[in-house]
Every structure is written in structure tokens, then in C-alpha cells.
Design a protein around this motif. Structure first.
Motif, PDB file in Angstrom:
ATOM      1  N   PHE A  37      16.488 -34.888   5.092  1.00 34.24           N
ATOM      2  CA  PHE A  37      15.548 -33.574   5.257  1.00 34.24           C
ATOM      3  C   PHE A  37      15.899 -32.870   3.995  1.00 34.24           C
ATOM      4  CE2 PHE A  37      14.127 -29.365   5.955  1.00 34.24           C
ATOM      5  CZ  PHE A  37      12.920 -29.491   6.492  1.00 34.24           C
ATOM      6  N   ILE A  38      17.139 -32.401   3.764  1.00 35.35           N
ATOM      7  CA  ILE A  38      17.113 -31.496   2.563  1.00 35.35           C
ATOM      8  C   ILE A  38      17.067 -32.069   1.111  1.00 35.35           C
ATOM      9  CG2 ILE A  38      18.642 -29.935   3.965  1.00 35.35           C
ATOM     10  CD1 ILE A  38      21.125 -30.639   1.928  1.00 35.35           C
ATOM     11  N   TYR A  55      24.563 -24.842   6.820  1.00 41.89           N
ATOM     12  CA  TYR A  55      23.083 -24.881   7.072  1.00 41.89           C
ATOM     13  C   TYR A  55      22.416 -26.131   6.631  1.00 41.89           C
ATOM     14  CZ  TYR A  55      18.123 -23.264   7.359  1.00 41.89           C
ATOM     15  OH  TYR A  55      16.720 -23.118   7.810  1.00 41.89           O
ATOM     16  N   PHE A  56      22.697 -26.650   5.535  1.00 37.92           N
ATOM     17  CA  PHE A  56      22.256 -27.857   5.051  1.00 37.92           C
ATOM     18  C   PHE A  56      22.474 -29.103   5.992  1.00 37.92           C
ATOM     19  CE2 PHE A  56      22.165 -26.123   0.127  1.00 37.92           C
ATOM     20  CZ  PHE A  56      20.934 -25.259   0.489  1.00 37.92           C
ATOM     21  N   GLU A  63      10.893 -24.541  -0.563  1.00 33.52           N
ATOM     22  CA  GLU A  63      11.214 -24.472   0.836  1.00 33.52           C
ATOM     23  C   GLU A  63      12.984 -24.355   0.670  1.00 33.52           C
ATOM     24  OE1 GLU A  63      11.209 -27.105   4.925  1.00 33.52           O
ATOM     25  OE2 GLU A  63      10.092 -27.754   3.286  1.00 33.52           O
ATOM     26  N   ALA A 105      15.247 -20.811   1.901  1.00 24.61           N
ATOM     27  CA  ALA A 105      16.212 -20.986   2.875  1.00 24.61           C
ATOM     28  C   ALA A 105      17.426 -20.340   2.645  1.00 24.61           C
ATOM     29  CB  ALA A 105      16.337 -22.501   3.393  1.00 24.61           C
ATOM     30  N   LYS A 125      23.105 -28.895   9.070  1.00 20.51           N
ATOM     31  CA  LYS A 125      22.484 -28.814  10.323  1.00 20.51           C
ATOM     32  C   LYS A 125      21.021 -29.563  10.232  1.00 20.51           C
ATOM     33  CE  LYS A 125      24.442 -24.982  12.455  1.00 20.51           C
ATOM     34  NZ  LYS A 125      24.588 -23.274  12.855  1.00 20.51           N
ATOM     35  N   LYS A 126      20.554 -29.375   8.887  1.00 24.37           N
ATOM     36  CA  LYS A 126      19.072 -29.796   8.542  1.00 24.37           C
ATOM     37  C   LYS A 126      19.219 -31.158   8.352  1.00 24.37           C
ATOM     38  CE  LYS A 126      16.477 -26.386   8.753  1.00 24.37           C
ATOM     39  NZ  LYS A 126      15.198 -26.165   9.512  1.00 24.37           N
ATOM     40  N   ASN A 159      13.357 -32.335   0.884  1.00 22.74           N
ATOM     41  CA  ASN A 159      12.503 -31.034   0.951  1.00 22.74           C
ATOM     42  C   ASN A 159      13.139 -29.883   0.299  1.00 22.74           C
ATOM     43  OD1 ASN A 159      10.369 -31.836   2.984  1.00 22.74           O
ATOM     44  ND2 ASN A 159      12.298 -32.512   4.164  1.00 22.74           N
ATOM     45  N   TYR A 160      14.463 -29.814   0.337  1.00 21.76           N
ATOM     46  CA  TYR A 160      15.012 -28.529  -0.299  1.00 21.76           C
ATOM     47  C   TYR A 160      15.364 -28.751  -1.824  1.00 21.76           C
ATOM     48  CZ  TYR A 160      15.737 -26.210   4.194  1.00 21.76           C
ATOM     49  OH  TYR A 160      15.431 -25.434   5.379  1.00 21.76           O
ATOM     50  N   ASN A 188      23.946 -30.554  -3.239  1.00 19.27           N
ATOM     51  CA  ASN A 188      23.607 -31.675  -2.346  1.00 19.27           C
ATOM     52  C   ASN A 188      24.525 -32.989  -2.547  1.00 19.27           C
ATOM     53  OD1 ASN A 188      22.247 -32.981  -0.220  1.00 19.27           O
ATOM     54  ND2 ASN A 188      20.813 -33.825  -1.508  1.00 19.27           N
ATOM     55  N   SER A 194      25.614 -22.032   3.071  1.00 21.41           N
ATOM     56  CA  SER A 194      24.610 -23.313   2.774  1.00 21.41           C
ATOM     57  C   SER A 194      25.059 -24.678   2.992  1.00 21.41           C
ATOM     58  CB  SER A 194      24.431 -23.061   1.169  1.00 21.41           C
ATOM     59  OG  SER A 194      25.438 -23.233   0.311  1.00 21.41           O
TER      60      SER A 194
END
Length: 280
Positions: A231-232, A223-224, A261, A265, A226-227, A235-236, A183, A220
Motif C-alpha cells: 500500500f505505501i 505507521y507505514f 497522500e 500521513a 500497519k498500512k 500510494n505514499y 520505504n 513513521s
């Protein structure tokens, strides 16, 4: 013969018949289960902590919910994608009507330490024809400041070659993954590549050896992104507030490992790519 003895004989005969029937049923059940195990196709997962199953006796004698939860490797939730309804979606690489996900990934392991500790040997000995080996390393191989696990690029490539070659020796199908994203770093709202050459090396080996590749790092990151970072992060990844989880009373700041979560994903991303692969 008196009436009492007749009753004893009859009852004994009934129990004998029942016992034989039960043993036959148990034997049949064991045989069916053994046959099912023999005919099932296994997907072996080899890699590091981002793929590991923390709930599967990861630390013997310790309660996962009390000592590790909510940390979850994406391999930990991968089995749920191979239910009867979804197997048809990966029919190009699945040869049976049953899949067993055998997650051998372990935290802190690089390609070198996974091999040196005998973990790969255990997988190799259990491999059967048509099984699948999904390999995802890189996080620990690149840890230059941790000499106990560090592997330079050439060594990283060589161990990937070994895993591929020996999988093929057993008639199994190797699939190479680039390392899943961390991240960070973020730039203009998009997650960037933190893995450097350790992202490119698996691509080089996949091309060199004609191995199926899933570019999980790029998938990834996209996708991350876009989220969204907020958020990630919440939550991720394992960024936890104090007092919410028994295992982390002081909270946690971890942008490498996943909450359930996030693991689900990532597992979905991998499963989606498996749909595109076919046995050649």
C-alpha cells in the motif's frame, strides 16, 4: 454660479468623500493585516526534501504541476492542520489564534549545508519570541558518498546544538525530529530503521539539551508497517507508473520522497505529537 458648475462641485465633493473613505478603509485593512502578521505565531520548518514545499516557488520559473508533481514534502501540507477548529488541540504550545507555517526546508540539505548556505541565518533573523522551530535532518547528513553534503555524527550533533541554542536566544521553542523513515528495509512485514546513528543522534541532543523530541522515524516506521508494504509503496512513496504524470513520463522508482497522500500521513503524525507538547 450656473447649474452646470453646481453639478461639477457636488460630484467632485462626492468623489472626494468616497476617495477619503476608500483610503481610510484600505489603511484600516492594511493595519489589520499588519497587526495580524505581528501577532501570529510562526512555525518554522527546517530540514531536507522530505519536509520541503515543492509548490512554493521551489524552482523559480518552473511550473510545479508540469515539472515536479506529485512529489510533496510533508511540510508542504502542514499549514492545513492549523485551521481554527484544530488550533485548540495544540493550545499547550500555541500562544495566539493564528499560525503561519513557514517551510524553509530544502532538498539535498544536511545540517551543515543548511547553515553554510545562509538558510539558517535567514530563519534566525526572522524568529520572534514564542515562535517554534521544527528541525528534521539526517537523510543527507548520512550520505557518506556525497561529500558536498555529508556530516559525521559529531558534526551533525553540533549543528543541532547550534539550531537549538540560537532558537532559544530568540525566545523561540525548538523541537527536534528524528529523520522520517524510508520505504526500506522490510523484515517480517515491518519496516526497519535505515538511519543508524543518525536516528540516535537527535535523541541524544534532545536529552542533553532538554529539548522536545518527536521520534518521527519510529512513528513513521510503525505507521507505514500497519498500512503494509504494498500500500505505501504505491500510494505514499514516489513509485509511479509510466505515462501517468507529466513530470515523470517514464515513471519513477523512489522510496524516499512522498506523494501527497504520504506527505499528509506524515504531517498528521507530527501534528498528533504536537498535541502532547506543552510550553514549560
Amino acid at each position: 454660479m450656473n447649474q452646470f458648475k453646481k453639478i461639477i462641485i457636488v460630484v467632485s465633493a462626492v468623489f472626494l468623500v468616497q476617495s477619503c473613505a476608500e483610503k481610510k478603509e484600505e489603511s484600516s485593512k492594511e493595519s489589520t493585516e499588519e497587526t495580524s502578521q505581528q501577532t501570529a505565531q510562526t512555525i518554522f520548518l527546517i530540514g531536507d526534501s522530505t519536509m520541503a514545499n515543492y509548490a512554493d516557488d521551489y524552482e523559480p520559473g518552473k511550473d510545479y504541476m508540469a515539472t515536479r508533481y506529485p512529489v510533496t514534502g510533508w511540510g508542504q501540507v502542514f499549514q492545513q492542520f492549523f485551521v481554527e477548529d484544530s488550533l485548540a488541540e495544540v493550545k499547550k504550545i500555541i500562544q495566539t489564534d493564528s499560525i503561519i507555517v513557514d517551510d524553509r526546508a530544502r532538498g539535498g540539505r544536511s545540517t551543515r549545508t543548511f547553515f553554510q548556505e545562509g538558510r539558517w541565518r535567514g530563519v534566525f533573523e526572522d524568529l520572534k519570541e514564542n515562535d517554534i522551530v521544527i528541525m528534521q535532518f539526517g537523510h543527507n547528513d548520512a550520505a557518506k558518498d556525497k561529500t558536498e553534503r555529508y556530516v559525521d555524527i559529531e558534526g551533525y550533533k553540533e549543528f543541532l546544538r547550534l539550531f537549538v541554542n540560537q532558537s532559544r536566544e530568540k525566545g523561540a521553542m525548538p523541537i527536534i525530529l528524528t529523520p522520517v523513515a524510508r520505504n526500506y528495509p522490510w523484515e517480517d512485514g515491518h519496516l526497519q530503521n535505515v538511519h543508524g546513528e543518525y536516528d540516535q543522534a537527535p535523541k541524544d541532543i534532545a536529552e542533553e539539551m532538554k529539548v522536545e523530541l518527536i521520534d518521527l522515524n519510529q512513528l513513521s516506521m510503525d505507521y507505514f508497517s500497519k498500512k503494509g508494504k504494498d500500500f505505501i509503496t504505491k500510494n505514499y512513496f514516489m513509485n509511479l507508473p509510466a505515462g501517468k504524470y507529466e513530470a515523470y513520463p517514464d515513471g519513477q522508482d523512489d522510496n524516499t520522497h512522498f506523494q501527497p497522500e504520504g506527505a499528509e500521513a506524515v504531517a498528521q503524525l507530527v501534528f498528533n505529537e504536537l498535541k502532547k507538547i506543552r510550553v514549560k
